[in-house]
Design a protein around this motif. Sequence first.
Motif, PDB file in Angstrom:
ATOM      1  N   HIS A  39     -34.740  -6.789 -80.515  1.00  0.00           N
ATOM      2  CA  HIS A  39     -34.635  -6.528 -79.074  1.00  0.00           C
ATOM      3  C   HIS A  39     -35.720  -5.532 -78.692  1.00  0.00           C
ATOM      4  CE1 HIS A  39     -32.608  -6.104 -75.147  1.00  0.00           C
ATOM      5  NE2 HIS A  39     -33.127  -4.887 -75.185  1.00  0.00           N
ATOM      6  N   VAL A  47     -33.811 -16.945 -77.085  1.00  0.00           N
ATOM      7  CA  VAL A  47     -33.876 -15.588 -76.537  1.00  0.00           C
ATOM      8  C   VAL A  47     -32.751 -15.380 -75.532  1.00  0.00           C
ATOM      9  CG1 VAL A  47     -36.380 -15.413 -76.849  1.00  0.00           C
ATOM     10  CG2 VAL A  47     -35.462 -16.236 -74.663  1.00  0.00           C
ATOM     11  N   LEU A  48     -32.380 -14.112 -75.369  1.00  0.00           N
ATOM     12  CA  LEU A  48     -31.420 -13.660 -74.360  1.00  0.00           C
ATOM     13  C   LEU A  48     -32.138 -12.655 -73.469  1.00  0.00           C
ATOM     14  CD1 LEU A  48     -28.458 -12.976 -76.823  1.00  0.00           C
ATOM     15  CD2 LEU A  48     -28.649 -14.933 -75.288  1.00  0.00           C
ATOM     16  N   LEU A  49     -32.057 -12.854 -72.157  1.00  0.00           N
ATOM     17  CA  LEU A  49     -32.822 -12.058 -71.202  1.00  0.00           C
ATOM     18  C   LEU A  49     -31.943 -11.045 -70.488  1.00  0.00           C
ATOM     19  CD1 LEU A  49     -35.389 -11.566 -69.384  1.00  0.00           C
ATOM     20  CD2 LEU A  49     -34.494 -13.394 -67.916  1.00  0.00           C
ATOM     21  N   GLY A  50     -32.403  -9.803 -70.414  1.00  0.00           N
ATOM     22  CA  GLY A  50     -31.818  -8.786 -69.546  1.00  0.00           C
ATOM     23  C   GLY A  50     -32.782  -8.529 -68.405  1.00  0.00           C
ATOM     24  N   TYR A  51     -32.440  -8.991 -67.188  1.00  0.00           N
ATOM     25  CA  TYR A  51     -33.396  -8.980 -66.075  1.00  0.00           C
ATOM     26  C   TYR A  51     -32.884  -8.161 -64.894  1.00  0.00           C
ATOM     27  CZ  TYR A  51     -36.597 -10.623 -62.459  1.00  0.00           C
ATOM     28  OH  TYR A  51     -37.537 -10.687 -61.460  1.00  0.00           O
ATOM     29  N   LEU A  62     -34.130 -20.546 -73.757  1.00  0.00           N
ATOM     30  CA  LEU A  62     -33.367 -19.431 -73.203  1.00  0.00           C
ATOM     31  C   LEU A  62     -31.896 -19.724 -73.434  1.00  0.00           C
ATOM     32  CD1 LEU A  62     -33.217 -16.817 -71.465  1.00  0.00           C
ATOM     33  CD2 LEU A  62     -33.079 -18.321 -69.461  1.00  0.00           C
ATOM     34  N   GLY A  73     -28.062 -14.320 -71.177  1.00  0.00           N
ATOM     35  CA  GLY A  73     -28.494 -12.975 -70.839  1.00  0.00           C
ATOM     36  C   GLY A  73     -27.696 -12.395 -69.696  1.00  0.00           C
ATOM     37  N   ASP A  74     -28.344 -11.532 -68.904  1.00  0.00           N
ATOM     38  CA  ASP A  74     -27.658 -10.863 -67.808  1.00  0.00           C
ATOM     39  C   ASP A  74     -28.684 -10.494 -66.750  1.00  0.00           C
ATOM     40  OD1 ASP A  74     -25.530  -9.757 -66.420  1.00  0.00           O
ATOM     41  OD2 ASP A  74     -25.687  -7.806 -67.395  1.00  0.00           O
ATOM     42  N   THR A  75     -28.228 -10.405 -65.487  1.00  0.00           N
ATOM     43  CA  THR A  75     -29.083  -9.975 -64.387  1.00  0.00           C
ATOM     44  C   THR A  75     -28.398  -8.832 -63.645  1.00  0.00           C
ATOM     45  OG1 THR A  75     -28.080 -11.655 -62.947  1.00  0.00           O
ATOM     46  CG2 THR A  75     -30.146 -12.226 -64.043  1.00  0.00           C
ATOM     47  N   LEU A 121     -35.225  -8.018 -73.689  1.00  0.00           N
ATOM     48  CA  LEU A 121     -35.105  -9.363 -74.244  1.00  0.00           C
ATOM     49  C   LEU A 121     -34.687  -9.261 -75.702  1.00  0.00           C
ATOM     50  CD1 LEU A 121     -36.345 -12.432 -73.167  1.00  0.00           C
ATOM     51  CD2 LEU A 121     -37.403 -12.095 -75.393  1.00  0.00           C
ATOM     52  N   THR A 122     -33.755 -10.094 -76.091  1.00  0.00           N
ATOM     53  CA  THR A 122     -33.351 -10.224 -77.485  1.00  0.00           C
ATOM     54  C   THR A 122     -33.853 -11.566 -77.995  1.00  0.00           C
ATOM     55  OG1 THR A 122     -31.370  -8.877 -77.171  1.00  0.00           O
ATOM     56  CG2 THR A 122     -31.401 -10.335 -79.082  1.00  0.00           C
TER      57      THR A 122
END
Length: 291
Positions: A41, A81-85, A109, A112-114, A125-126
């Motif tokens: 990450h 991947v996992l997105l933190g946006y 993708l 993740g989370d927004t 990003l993980t």
Amino acid sequence: MSREAAFIDALRALAAHPAARGLADDCAVLDLGSETLILTHDAMAEGVHFLGSQDQADVAWKLVATNLSDLAAKGAEPLGVLLGYRFGPDDARFLAGLAEVLDHYGVPLLGGDTIGGSGSQVLGLTALGRATHRPVPSRGGAQVNDGLWLTGPVGAAMLGFEALRDGTNADSTAYRRPLPLLAQGQALTPHVTAMMDLSDGLLLDASRMARASGVTFAIDSLAVPLAAPENRRADSLRWGEDYQLLFTLPASAHSPVAAHRIGTALAQGISPILLDGTPLTEASGLGYEHG
């Protein structure tokens, strides 16, 4: 000790699982039956890793690429991947860049989370990968007399940042859109004794590998390939974000990929780095540290 180093040192008490590798590596390495999962990450902050005026498509590319570079240092095959946006100045351009980089590397993708918010943008990003060879290389395997190798030149990201900051017509691609060396990492993994990617500067990252391995690296500064003018050599060795692979091989071995031998592992001395015979420590300003 920098604030960053002190905080990571404190976290080690919480990271007792073997997969954490003592928080001394690029990734976590988790054995799952016959497979080994590689997890990493990385976060990016406006004003630190990218400029507020940058095209958000480039920001998305860099966020994914820097995480994939960690997987490259383990010789891993990316799985997703996992997105933190945090919503930013142009979500549509970010999505366009994200689609482009994921398609380029064939990486899905997975979730993740927004979030919303104000102030400077921070993103995370993980990346998840699968080991292509076991044992998975670490920073800590270099042995005395091993050769220290580098896949390519340093200094390109520094010049790219300066071009972007100053608004010149010089090429800024290396800073905006780094290229993780996934194929090279997979080819190197069966042969290396230690490996990592360069994110915080050659000298600082080499010192981390040296400390993890219990050796001192004697580096010949003139053997380090440059993407910058010769009068910027000292800066290039410290600037970072070039995402080359730094690795060690047994003394008589030759690299299976295009690379440059830049030094040798010696018995551990008073400093982790000898640059042209001069001892250097982290207090010498070897590269970029947060805090």
